[in-house]
Design an enzyme around this catalytic site. Structure first.
Site, PDB file in Angstrom:
ATOM      1  N   GLY A  16       0.814  -1.212   0.000  1.00 52.27           N
ATOM      2  CA  GLY A  16       0.000   0.000   0.000  1.00 52.27           C
ATOM      3  C   GLY A  16       0.846   1.258   0.000  1.00 52.27           C
ATOM      4  O   GLY A  16       0.591   2.208  -0.760  1.00 52.27           O
ATOM      5  N   LYS A  77      -4.243  -7.512   3.925  1.00 49.13           N
ATOM      6  CA  LYS A  77      -4.055  -8.956   3.910  1.00 49.13           C
ATOM      7  C   LYS A  77      -5.309  -9.628   3.342  1.00 49.13           C
ATOM      8  O   LYS A  77      -6.430  -9.287   3.736  1.00 49.13           O
ATOM      9  CB  LYS A  77      -3.799  -9.424   5.346  1.00 49.13           C
ATOM     10  CG  LYS A  77      -3.333 -10.817   5.433  1.00 49.13           C
ATOM     11  CD  LYS A  77      -2.981 -11.127   6.866  1.00 49.13           C
ATOM     12  CE  LYS A  77      -2.830 -12.603   6.919  1.00 49.13           C
ATOM     13  NZ  LYS A  77      -2.042 -13.220   7.746  1.00 49.13           N
ATOM     14  N   GLY A 132       5.935  -7.177  -6.202  1.00 51.17           N
ATOM     15  CA  GLY A 132       6.449  -6.969  -4.848  1.00 51.17           C
ATOM     16  C   GLY A 132       6.596  -5.490  -4.547  1.00 51.17           C
ATOM     17  O   GLY A 132       6.033  -4.622  -5.228  1.00 51.17           O
ATOM     18  N   HIS A 187      -0.766 -16.697 -12.275  1.00 50.00           N
ATOM     19  CA  HIS A 187       0.552 -16.053 -12.317  1.00 50.00           C
ATOM     20  C   HIS A 187       1.411 -16.593 -11.170  1.00 50.00           C
ATOM     21  O   HIS A 187       2.558 -16.994 -11.361  1.00 50.00           O
ATOM     22  CB  HIS A 187       0.348 -14.538 -12.200  1.00 50.00           C
ATOM     23  CG  HIS A 187       1.574 -13.740 -11.843  1.00 50.00           C
ATOM     24  ND1 HIS A 187       2.120 -13.758 -10.579  1.00 50.00           N
ATOM     25  CD2 HIS A 187       2.346 -12.909 -12.575  1.00 50.00           C
ATOM     26  CE1 HIS A 187       3.184 -12.977 -10.546  1.00 50.00           C
ATOM     27  NE2 HIS A 187       3.351 -12.441 -11.754  1.00 50.00           N
ATOM     28  N   ASN A 188       0.840 -16.651  -9.967  1.00 51.08           N
ATOM     29  CA  ASN A 188       1.612 -17.113  -8.808  1.00 51.08           C
ATOM     30  C   ASN A 188       1.929 -18.607  -8.905  1.00 51.08           C
ATOM     31  O   ASN A 188       3.000 -19.045  -8.477  1.00 51.08           O
ATOM     32  CB  ASN A 188       0.861 -16.815  -7.510  1.00 51.08           C
ATOM     33  CG  ASN A 188       0.943 -15.346  -7.140  1.00 51.08           C
ATOM     34  OD1 ASN A 188       1.138 -14.492  -7.995  1.00 51.08           O
ATOM     35  ND2 ASN A 188       0.786 -15.044  -5.879  1.00 51.08           N
ATOM     36  N   TYR A 192       5.625 -20.156  -8.683  1.00 51.43           N
ATOM     37  CA  TYR A 192       6.091 -21.254  -7.822  1.00 51.43           C
ATOM     38  C   TYR A 192       6.935 -22.227  -8.651  1.00 51.43           C
ATOM     39  O   TYR A 192       7.992 -22.685  -8.208  1.00 51.43           O
ATOM     40  CB  TYR A 192       4.894 -22.049  -7.268  1.00 51.43           C
ATOM     41  CG  TYR A 192       4.295 -21.582  -5.963  1.00 51.43           C
ATOM     42  CD1 TYR A 192       3.907 -20.265  -5.766  1.00 51.43           C
ATOM     43  CD2 TYR A 192       4.055 -22.483  -4.929  1.00 51.43           C
ATOM     44  CE1 TYR A 192       3.313 -19.862  -4.584  1.00 51.43           C
ATOM     45  CE2 TYR A 192       3.462 -22.082  -3.741  1.00 51.43           C
ATOM     46  CZ  TYR A 192       3.083 -20.773  -3.572  1.00 51.43           C
ATOM     47  OH  TYR A 192       2.494 -20.378  -2.394  1.00 51.43           O
ATOM     48  N   HIS A 451     -16.645 -50.374 -14.159  1.00 49.05           N
ATOM     49  CA  HIS A 451     -16.784 -48.994 -14.644  1.00 49.05           C
ATOM     50  C   HIS A 451     -16.893 -48.907 -16.159  1.00 49.05           C
ATOM     51  O   HIS A 451     -17.080 -47.820 -16.697  1.00 49.05           O
ATOM     52  CB  HIS A 451     -15.593 -48.150 -14.151  1.00 49.05           C
ATOM     53  CG  HIS A 451     -15.611 -47.936 -12.674  1.00 49.05           C
ATOM     54  ND1 HIS A 451     -16.644 -47.302 -12.024  1.00 49.05           N
ATOM     55  CD2 HIS A 451     -14.746 -48.308 -11.697  1.00 49.05           C
ATOM     56  CE1 HIS A 451     -16.403 -47.279 -10.722  1.00 49.05           C
ATOM     57  NE2 HIS A 451     -15.252 -47.891 -10.500  1.00 49.05           N
TER      58      HIS A 451
HETATM   59  P1  NBP Z   1       0.094  -7.749   4.363  1.00 48.81           P
HETATM   60  O1  NBP Z   1      -0.476  -8.828   3.527  1.00 48.81           O
HETATM   61  O2  NBP Z   1       1.207  -8.058   5.297  1.00 48.81           O
HETATM   62  O3  NBP Z   1      -1.105  -7.096   5.221  1.00 48.81           O
HETATM   63  C1  NBP Z   1      -0.864  -6.033   6.094  1.00 48.81           C
HETATM   64  C2  NBP Z   1      -1.985  -5.021   6.005  1.00 48.81           C
HETATM   65  O4  NBP Z   1      -3.253  -5.651   6.279  1.00 48.81           O
HETATM   66  C3  NBP Z   1      -1.817  -3.926   7.047  1.00 48.81           C
HETATM   67  O5  NBP Z   1      -2.324  -2.745   6.512  1.00 48.81           O
HETATM   68  C4  NBP Z   1      -2.684  -4.455   8.188  1.00 48.81           C
HETATM   69  O6  NBP Z   1      -3.127  -3.454   9.051  1.00 48.81           O
HETATM   70  C5  NBP Z   1      -3.846  -4.979   7.411  1.00 48.81           C
HETATM   71  N1  NBP Z   1      -4.702  -5.902   8.179  1.00 48.81           N
HETATM   72  C6  NBP Z   1      -4.454  -7.141   8.654  1.00 48.81           C
HETATM   73 BR1  NBP Z   1      -2.852  -8.004   8.558  1.00 48.81          BR
HETATM   74  N2  NBP Z   1      -5.489  -7.703   9.271  1.00 48.81           N
HETATM   75  C7  NBP Z   1      -6.444  -6.755   9.236  1.00 48.81           C
HETATM   76  C8  NBP Z   1      -7.775  -6.728   9.703  1.00 48.81           C
HETATM   77  N3  NBP Z   1      -8.339  -7.768  10.304  1.00 48.81           N
HETATM   78  N4  NBP Z   1      -8.482  -5.605   9.485  1.00 48.81           N
HETATM   79  C9  NBP Z   1      -7.929  -4.561   8.868  1.00 48.81           C
HETATM   80  N5  NBP Z   1      -6.669  -4.512   8.366  1.00 48.81           N
HETATM   81  C10 NBP Z   1      -5.949  -5.622   8.557  1.00 48.81           C
HETATM   82  O7  NBP Z   1       0.513  -6.487   3.464  1.00 48.81           O
HETATM   83  P2  NBP Z   1       1.320  -6.434   2.072  1.00 48.81           P
HETATM   84  O8  NBP Z   1       2.464  -7.361   2.072  1.00 48.81           O
HETATM   85  O9  NBP Z   1       1.523  -4.985   1.803  1.00 48.81           O
HETATM   86  O10 NBP Z   1       0.257  -6.989   1.024  1.00 48.81           O
HETATM   87  C11 NBP Z   1      -1.012  -6.384   0.803  1.00 48.81           C
HETATM   88  C12 NBP Z   1      -1.795  -7.285  -0.151  1.00 48.81           C
HETATM   89  O11 NBP Z   1      -1.073  -7.366  -1.399  1.00 48.81           O
HETATM   90  C13 NBP Z   1      -1.936  -8.723   0.345  1.00 48.81           C
HETATM   91  O12 NBP Z   1      -3.155  -9.247  -0.083  1.00 48.81           O
HETATM   92  C14 NBP Z   1      -0.808  -9.443  -0.336  1.00 48.81           C
HETATM   93  O13 NBP Z   1      -1.065 -10.833  -0.496  1.00 48.81           O
HETATM   94  C15 NBP Z   1      -0.758  -8.726  -1.682  1.00 48.81           C
HETATM   95  N6  NBP Z   1       0.562  -8.759  -2.342  1.00 48.81           N
HETATM   96  C16 NBP Z   1       1.702  -8.649  -1.614  1.00 48.81           C
HETATM   97  C17 NBP Z   1       2.932  -8.670  -2.262  1.00 48.81           C
HETATM   98  C18 NBP Z   1       4.224  -8.525  -1.495  1.00 48.81           C
HETATM   99  O14 NBP Z   1       5.279  -8.657  -2.122  1.00 48.81           O
HETATM  100  N7  NBP Z   1       4.196  -8.245  -0.211  1.00 48.81           N
HETATM  101  C19 NBP Z   1       2.976  -8.787  -3.655  1.00 48.81           C
HETATM  102  C20 NBP Z   1       1.781  -8.865  -4.361  1.00 48.81           C
HETATM  103  C21 NBP Z   1       0.572  -8.851  -3.694  1.00 48.81           C
HETATM  104  P3  NBP Z   1      -2.351  -3.174  10.423  1.00 48.81           P
HETATM  105  O15 NBP Z   1      -1.162  -2.328  10.064  1.00 48.81           O
HETATM  106  O16 NBP Z   1      -3.340  -2.477  11.248  1.00 48.81           O
HETATM  107  O17 NBP Z   1      -1.938  -4.513  10.980  1.00 48.81           O
END
Ligand code: NBP
Length: 471
Positions: A16, A77, A132, A187-188, A192, A451
């Site tokens: 984000g 997440k 990423g 894609h993912n 893998y 079968h």
């Molecule tokens: P994460 O997947 O680690 O999630 C962290 C975020 O989710 C924080 O903003 C956290 O808020 C929030 N969150 C969680 Br955990 N539980 C929550 C809940 N119950 N209610 C509200 N907010 C909640 O973050 P990311 O790695 O930046 O990935 C974001 C999305 O993008 C994911 O779906 C991920 O699979 C996808 N993605 C990630 C990558 C990568 O390389 N990291 C690549 C491509 C796609 P908080 O700060 O309050 O805990």
């Protein structure tokens, strides 16, 4: 001057934050919100350099600073967090507003969420984002699916934020429903398989040929100028060159060999089974990660088995070439499986996917970016049954198969597991076999379960009493 924000991003973890900075640096005004406010504060204090980013401290404030129709992107997440935010947003939004889920959500959850949004007159996009942390900041590959009218509201923002390649931005409307997340899931799955293929080649180089990490680093660097040139080959070279500051050993040698997973590879295999699409290379990559996680049990069994890692073979340019060709073959097989799955899903789920366009948007920004994607675009335009069978690839695949057989044979002799490399050969050999032993399977099925079976010499359905009646 209009001070309303063009888009709002919820979720200030790595993805984000970087996406917000990327979009703001393209000249759009971005509102941001995170469940834990401290994270937003830290982001604002440490990373902002005058970008038009507006931090907010409640969802009400967040919604109030967005221009209408509101455009909101969730980067949280996958799973419950997405549902919780949608529930909280519903009463604050008006018909015509758009919610984008940019996380790695399961496509069936996206189908459900789209309907929930639709019931309230809202627009919804389930959008895969690949690349990423770095990609999110400098230009990811973006895979949106859902309401087309929703895409029209954000096409300019997303296409400008996306990576740019010679034939356009790596972002394109993919189709209705959960198609965007379906494409990201596949894609993912391919990711893998490619990662495991690279890891198996690395294992052969270190265990059978006894090469050091720095020698393997040079090989991957060289290969990144060849037909296997790709982001994953590039980062592998870089990883192998990193030294642990304390021990001065290659850092990779100090990392526990137990892989983790978040589920997208497993979903790809599960969905492929459901749709009847054979994806053995991807499946083996998922299995390899699960098996690796039983570290303690593996160590115990290796002691009982008395396994030693004696290196025995001399490394030369022939071996290097054969290994590169083997990696090439596994990469082509992984893409073949993925595009086959997309092709079947497109029909079964009425996604109407444009496979050539999907290959195009994977050429930049994403983890799958690879030189061979330009050839894959051409191959897909031929509309082949499978990519490896397109004229663009057949000759080269046939040639590489010979080398892969030598490599897999060597690995088997040295008891070095190469599940993805061997599944690659089994996949290609099976597809190119006019005859498979399924005649015997049918006979066995008929023996114990009546079968029935079909014959090759006459039409109809047959059952045989294979031995004396049981009653
Ligand atoms: P994460 O997947 O680690 O999630 C962290 C975020 O989710 C924080 O903003 C956290 O808020 C929030 N969150 C969680 Br955990 N539980 C929550 C809940 N119950 N209610 C509200 N907010 C909640 O973050 P990311 O790695 O930046 O990935 C974001 C999305 O993008 C994911 O779906 C991920 O699979 C996808 N993605 C990630 C990558 C990568 O390389 N990291 C690549 C491509 C796609 P908080 O700060 O309050 O805990």
């Amino acid at each position: 001057m209009n001070t309303m924000c063009d888009i709002g991003i919820i979720g200030m973890a790595v993805m984000g934050q970087n996406l917000a900075l990327n979009i703001a640096r393209k000249g759009f005004r971005v509102a941001v919100f995170n469940r834990t406010q401290e994270r937003t504060r830290e982001f604002v204090n440490t990373r902002l350099q005058g970008e038009p980013i507006v931090p907010t401290h409640s969802l009400e404030e967040f919604v109030s600073v967005l221009g209408k129709p509101r455009r909101i992107m969730l980067m949280v997440k996958a799973g419950q967090a997405v549902d919780e935010f949608m529930e909280a947003l519903f009463p604050l939004l008006e018909p015509g507003d758009l919610i984008i889920d940019g996380g790695n959500s399961f496509f069936q959850d996206t189908e459900r969420r789209l309907q929930e949004a639709e019931k309230r007159g809202l627009l919804f996009l389930g959008t895969g984002v690949s690349g990423g942390e770095y990609g999110a900041l400098h230009g990811p590959s973006i895979m949106p699916g859902g309401h087309r009218e929703g895409y029209e509201l954000v096409s300019e923002i997303l296409e400008r934020a996306a990576a740019q390649v010679e034939d356009g931005p790596c972002c394109s409307y993919l189709g209705p429903g959960g198609s965007g997340h379906f494409v990201k899931m596949v894609h993912n799955g391919i990711e893998y398989a490619m990662m495991e293929a690279i890891a198996e080649i690395y294992d052969i180089l270190r265990k059978i040929y006894g090469l050091s990490s720095s020698a393997i680093q040079s090989i991957f660097e060289e290969w990144n100028e060849s037909d296997v040139a790709s982001y994953l080959v590039e980062i592998t070279g870089k990883i192998l060159g990193v030294e642990d500051p304390e021990t001065k050993k290659p850092l990779v040698d100090l990392i526990l060999d137990a892989a983790e997973q978040k589920g997208t590879g497993k979903w790809t295999s599960q969905v492929a089974f459901d749709l009847g699409v054979p994806t053995p290379v991807i499946n083996q990559a998922v299995i390899a990660r699960s098996l690796s996680s039983f570290k303690e049990k593996r160590v115990l069994l290796s002691q009982i088995w008395g396994r030693k890692n004696d290196t025995a073979l001399c490394f030369d340019s022939k071996a290097k070439d054969a290994l590169r060709q083997t990696l090439f073959l596994s990469m082509v097989a992984a893409f073949s499986e993925g595009f086959h799955l997309l092709q079947v899903a497109s029909e079964e789920l009425q996604y109407n996917l444009n496979l050539v366009d999907i290959a195009r948007i994977w050429k930049g920004g994403c983890i799958l970016r690879a030189r061979m994607l330009s050839s894959i675009q051409k191959a897909l335009a031929e509309n082949p049954l499978l990519i490896f069978a397109a004229s663009e690839f057949t000759q080269k695949v046939k040639e590489s198969t010979k080398y892969a057989r030598q490599i897999v044979k060597t690995a088997l002799e040295f008891a070095t597991p190469v599940p993805v490399l061997s599944a690659t050969l089994a996949y290609i050999d099976s597809w190119t076999s006019a005859s498979l032993p399924a005649n015997l399977l049918q006979a066995q099925r008929d023996f114990f379960g009546a079968h029935t079976y079909k014959r090759i010499d006459r039409p109809g359905t047959f059952h045989t009493v294979w031995e004396g009646e049981t009653e």
